[in-house]
Design a protein around this motif. Structure first.
Motif, PDB file in Angstrom:
ATOM      1  N   PHE A 185       0.853  -1.285  -0.089  1.00 22.11           N
ATOM      2  CA  PHE A 185       0.138  -0.078   0.028  1.00 22.11           C
ATOM      3  C   PHE A 185       0.820   1.180  -0.049  1.00 22.11           C
ATOM      4  O   PHE A 185       1.595   1.532   1.168  1.00 22.11           O
ATOM      5  CB  PHE A 185      -0.985  -0.097   1.181  1.00 22.11           C
ATOM      6  CG  PHE A 185      -1.774  -1.134   1.549  1.00 22.11           C
ATOM      7  CD1 PHE A 185      -3.292  -0.947   0.845  1.00 22.11           C
ATOM      8  CD2 PHE A 185      -1.468  -2.397   1.859  1.00 22.11           C
ATOM      9  CE1 PHE A 185      -3.945  -2.344   0.978  1.00 22.11           C
ATOM     10  CE2 PHE A 185      -2.303  -3.419   1.978  1.00 22.11           C
ATOM     11  CZ  PHE A 185      -3.256  -3.320   1.763  1.00 22.11           C
ATOM     12  N   ASP A 186       1.230   2.035  -1.121  1.00 21.92           N
ATOM     13  CA  ASP A 186       2.111   2.888  -1.173  1.00 21.92           C
ATOM     14  C   ASP A 186       1.351   4.209  -0.616  1.00 21.92           C
ATOM     15  O   ASP A 186       0.299   4.200  -0.183  1.00 21.92           O
ATOM     16  CB  ASP A 186       2.564   2.944  -2.686  1.00 21.92           C
ATOM     17  CG  ASP A 186       1.466   3.435  -3.595  1.00 21.92           C
ATOM     18  OD1 ASP A 186       0.356   4.007  -3.389  1.00 21.92           O
ATOM     19  OD2 ASP A 186       1.667   3.271  -4.996  1.00 21.92           O
ATOM     20  N   LYS A 187       2.066   5.295  -1.060  1.00 15.17           N
ATOM     21  CA  LYS A 187       1.793   6.727  -0.226  1.00 15.17           C
ATOM     22  C   LYS A 187       0.600   7.108  -0.842  1.00 15.17           C
ATOM     23  O   LYS A 187      -0.126   7.894  -0.438  1.00 15.17           O
ATOM     24  CB  LYS A 187       2.991   7.686  -0.553  1.00 15.17           C
ATOM     25  CG  LYS A 187       3.086   8.039  -1.988  1.00 15.17           C
ATOM     26  CD  LYS A 187       4.286   9.170  -2.265  1.00 15.17           C
ATOM     27  CE  LYS A 187       4.504   9.445  -3.754  1.00 15.17           C
ATOM     28  NZ  LYS A 187       5.703  10.187  -4.012  1.00 15.17           N
ATOM     29  N   ASN A 188       0.028   6.874  -2.031  1.00 18.25           N
ATOM     30  CA  ASN A 188      -1.191   7.145  -2.702  1.00 18.25           C
ATOM     31  C   ASN A 188      -2.343   6.511  -2.015  1.00 18.25           C
ATOM     32  O   ASN A 188      -3.486   7.168  -2.112  1.00 18.25           O
ATOM     33  CB  ASN A 188      -1.216   6.556  -4.225  1.00 18.25           C
ATOM     34  CG  ASN A 188      -0.353   7.690  -4.945  1.00 18.25           C
ATOM     35  OD1 ASN A 188      -0.024   8.763  -4.634  1.00 18.25           O
ATOM     36  ND2 ASN A 188       0.441   7.047  -5.955  1.00 18.25           N
ATOM     37  N   TYR A 189      -2.124   5.547  -1.268  1.00 16.30           N
ATOM     38  CA  TYR A 189      -3.284   4.619  -0.589  1.00 16.30           C
ATOM     39  C   TYR A 189      -3.676   5.840   0.591  1.00 16.30           C
ATOM     40  O   TYR A 189      -4.990   5.883   0.498  1.00 16.30           O
ATOM     41  CB  TYR A 189      -2.866   3.469   0.100  1.00 16.30           C
ATOM     42  CG  TYR A 189      -3.922   2.685   0.772  1.00 16.30           C
ATOM     43  CD1 TYR A 189      -4.979   2.193   0.093  1.00 16.30           C
ATOM     44  CD2 TYR A 189      -3.665   2.471   2.289  1.00 16.30           C
ATOM     45  CE1 TYR A 189      -5.869   1.470   0.977  1.00 16.30           C
ATOM     46  CE2 TYR A 189      -4.648   1.868   2.933  1.00 16.30           C
ATOM     47  CZ  TYR A 189      -5.824   1.229   2.019  1.00 16.30           C
ATOM     48  OH  TYR A 189      -6.874   0.686   3.108  1.00 16.30           O
ATOM     49  N   GLY A 190      -2.755   6.272   1.284  1.00 21.31           N
ATOM     50  CA  GLY A 190      -3.172   7.069   2.426  1.00 21.31           C
ATOM     51  C   GLY A 190      -3.584   8.306   1.993  1.00 21.31           C
ATOM     52  O   GLY A 190      -4.340   9.171   2.602  1.00 21.31           O
ATOM     53  N   ARG A 191      -3.044   8.752   0.862  1.00 23.43           N
ATOM     54  CA  ARG A 191      -3.624   9.973   0.160  1.00 23.43           C
ATOM     55  C   ARG A 191      -4.864  10.211  -0.341  1.00 23.43           C
ATOM     56  O   ARG A 191      -5.622  11.334  -0.204  1.00 23.43           O
ATOM     57  CB  ARG A 191      -2.443  10.370  -0.896  1.00 23.43           C
ATOM     58  CG  ARG A 191      -1.122  10.834  -0.184  1.00 23.43           C
ATOM     59  CD  ARG A 191      -1.029  12.342   0.519  1.00 23.43           C
ATOM     60  NE  ARG A 191      -1.521  13.517  -0.502  1.00 23.43           N
ATOM     61  CZ  ARG A 191      -0.913  13.998  -1.553  1.00 23.43           C
ATOM     62  NH1 ARG A 191       0.482  13.958  -1.449  1.00 23.43           N
ATOM     63  NH2 ARG A 191      -1.507  15.009  -2.243  1.00 23.43           N
ATOM     64  N   GLN A 195     -10.178   7.656   3.887  1.00 22.46           N
ATOM     65  CA  GLN A 195     -10.614   8.862   4.742  1.00 22.46           C
ATOM     66  C   GLN A 195     -10.940   8.744   5.918  1.00 22.46           C
ATOM     67  O   GLN A 195     -11.108   7.332   6.332  1.00 22.46           O
ATOM     68  CB  GLN A 195     -12.044   9.264   3.915  1.00 22.46           C
ATOM     69  CG  GLN A 195     -11.448   9.755   2.338  1.00 22.46           C
ATOM     70  CD  GLN A 195     -10.443  10.957   2.206  1.00 22.46           C
ATOM     71  OE1 GLN A 195     -10.527  11.764   2.839  1.00 22.46           O
ATOM     72  NE2 GLN A 195      -9.752  10.815   0.941  1.00 22.46           N
ATOM     73  N   THR A 196     -11.471   9.916   6.698  1.00 21.28           N
ATOM     74  CA  THR A 196     -12.077   9.330   8.011  1.00 21.28           C
ATOM     75  C   THR A 196     -13.076   8.310   8.112  1.00 21.28           C
ATOM     76  O   THR A 196     -12.968   7.665   9.176  1.00 21.28           O
ATOM     77  CB  THR A 196     -12.620  10.886   8.656  1.00 21.28           C
ATOM     78  OG1 THR A 196     -11.501  11.822   8.586  1.00 21.28           O
ATOM     79  CG2 THR A 196     -13.060  10.640  10.212  1.00 21.28           C
TER      80      THR A 196
END
Length: 338
Positions: A185-191, A195-196
């Motif tokens: 799960f790369d940085k784009n997953y969290g970006r 979501q909340t």
């Protein structure tokens, strides 16, 4: 017994990073993590170990520094942690073949690799803070980071998932699964995906994995262990006066369900309770700090990334970072009690 120094050819790129800058390396055994960094980060490690031991206990073990200098081909190792350094393979020189595009430095910290010693380490990087930029940041950086805050869970929860690496079991194949069976799960997953409203489900993907043998029972125990240590980190930060911008919580646990259950069973037979980073803690007082822990690893929670961190006497606790820590504690409690 101290290990012999390897040659330059023995150094390898660190393959388990889920976030952060390029250029990190490790020794051939994978026990040491070598991270190019600024003098400010080195100073924070040194001051933390010298005067803030309760916080340093939740930092990666600091073993010293290396000078990255292609001309001098030299190294410097601080006296702090010398007894631990003697147990590990230390490189003669560290010169990244491709300098990082994000950080220009000739210095590195040498840390114990928090992911070493697991059969299949699952790794999660959680970037802390509502505000992500330090006071001296360029205006363009402030604007860029403020946009990240507005568009991610940083705004409501004070953190975002910066990256995850989760083992899916033997012979696992599929989208975003690497050759070793890890789903990335790369940085784009969290970006863009987290979501909340769905953040709890994102952490379920990290902790619970039926295909890897992590069922509800084991997953809840992991979440409870994580929750305990995040609460400890919260208490330490509430009692300190510091500012840490873009620091992270690094979560690691045994991702192989068979190995995890075995390690937990072994730990349950120990007279001591589980400790952060260990599966089998000694009940003796620390009479011999140089003895290595030989028990199987279960889990670890560390605070990492101190490029923009400092101790700030008189300014009170770091409520910016604490917002994310408290949110993490709540989510882990919910997962552990579900």
């Amino acid at each position: 017994m101290a290990k012999t120094l390897p040659t330059r050819a023995d150094l390898i790129d660190y393959q388990q990073a889920v976030a952060g800058h390029d250029g990190t390396l490790c020794d051939v055994d994978g026990e040491l993590f070598i991270k190019p960094c600024t003098p400010a980060e080195i100073a924070f490690y040194e001051s933390s170990n010298a005067a803030h031991q309760d916080f340093a206990d939740f930092m990666p073990t600091f073993l010293g520094t290396l000078t990255l200098d292609e001309q001098q081909n030299g190294q410097t190792i601080d006296e702090a942690g010398a007894a631990l350094i003697a147990k590990h393979t230390m490189p003669e020189v560290v010169v990244p073949t491709k300098p990082s595009k994000k950080i220009v430095t000739d210095q590195a910290v040498v840390l114990e690799n928090a992911a070493h010693g697991y059969v299949k380490p699952n790794i999660l990087d959680v970037k802390l803070g509502v505000r992500l930029w330090a006071d001296d940041a360029h205006p363009d950086k402030k604007t860029r980071f403020n946009k990240v805050t507005e568009e991610t869970t940083h705004k409501d929860l004070g953190f975002r998932i910066a990256g995850m690496r989760v083992w899916q079991g033997h012979n696992a194949v599929g989208k975003d699964i690497d050759a070793e069976g890890y789903k990335i799960f790369d940085k784009n997953y969290g970006r863009f995906s987290v979501q909340t409203a769905n953040v709890n489900e994102a952490f379920r993907k990290f902790i619970f994995s039926e295909s890897a043998g992590i069922d509800e029972e084991l997953g809840k125990l992991v979440a409870q262990a994580f929750h305990t240590d995040v609460c400890r980190i919260q208490k330490v930060l509430e009692g300190q006066e510091s500012r840490m911008f873009s620091a992270s919580l690094l979560f690691v646990f045994e991702g192989d369900g068979v190995a995890l259950r075995s390690a937990m069973e072994e730990a349950s037979r120990s007279p001591a309770t589980l400790q952060n980073g260990h599966g089998n803690a000694s009940s003796e007082d620390d009479e011999d700090d140089e003895l290595e822990d030989t028990g199987p690893k279960i889990y670890s929670v560390k605070v990492i990334d101190f490029a923009h961190a400092e101790w700030t006497p008189g300014m009170g606790p770091d409520e910016n970072a604490l917002t994310g820590v408290r949110s993490m504690a709540r989510i882990l409690q919910e997962l552990g009690n579900a």
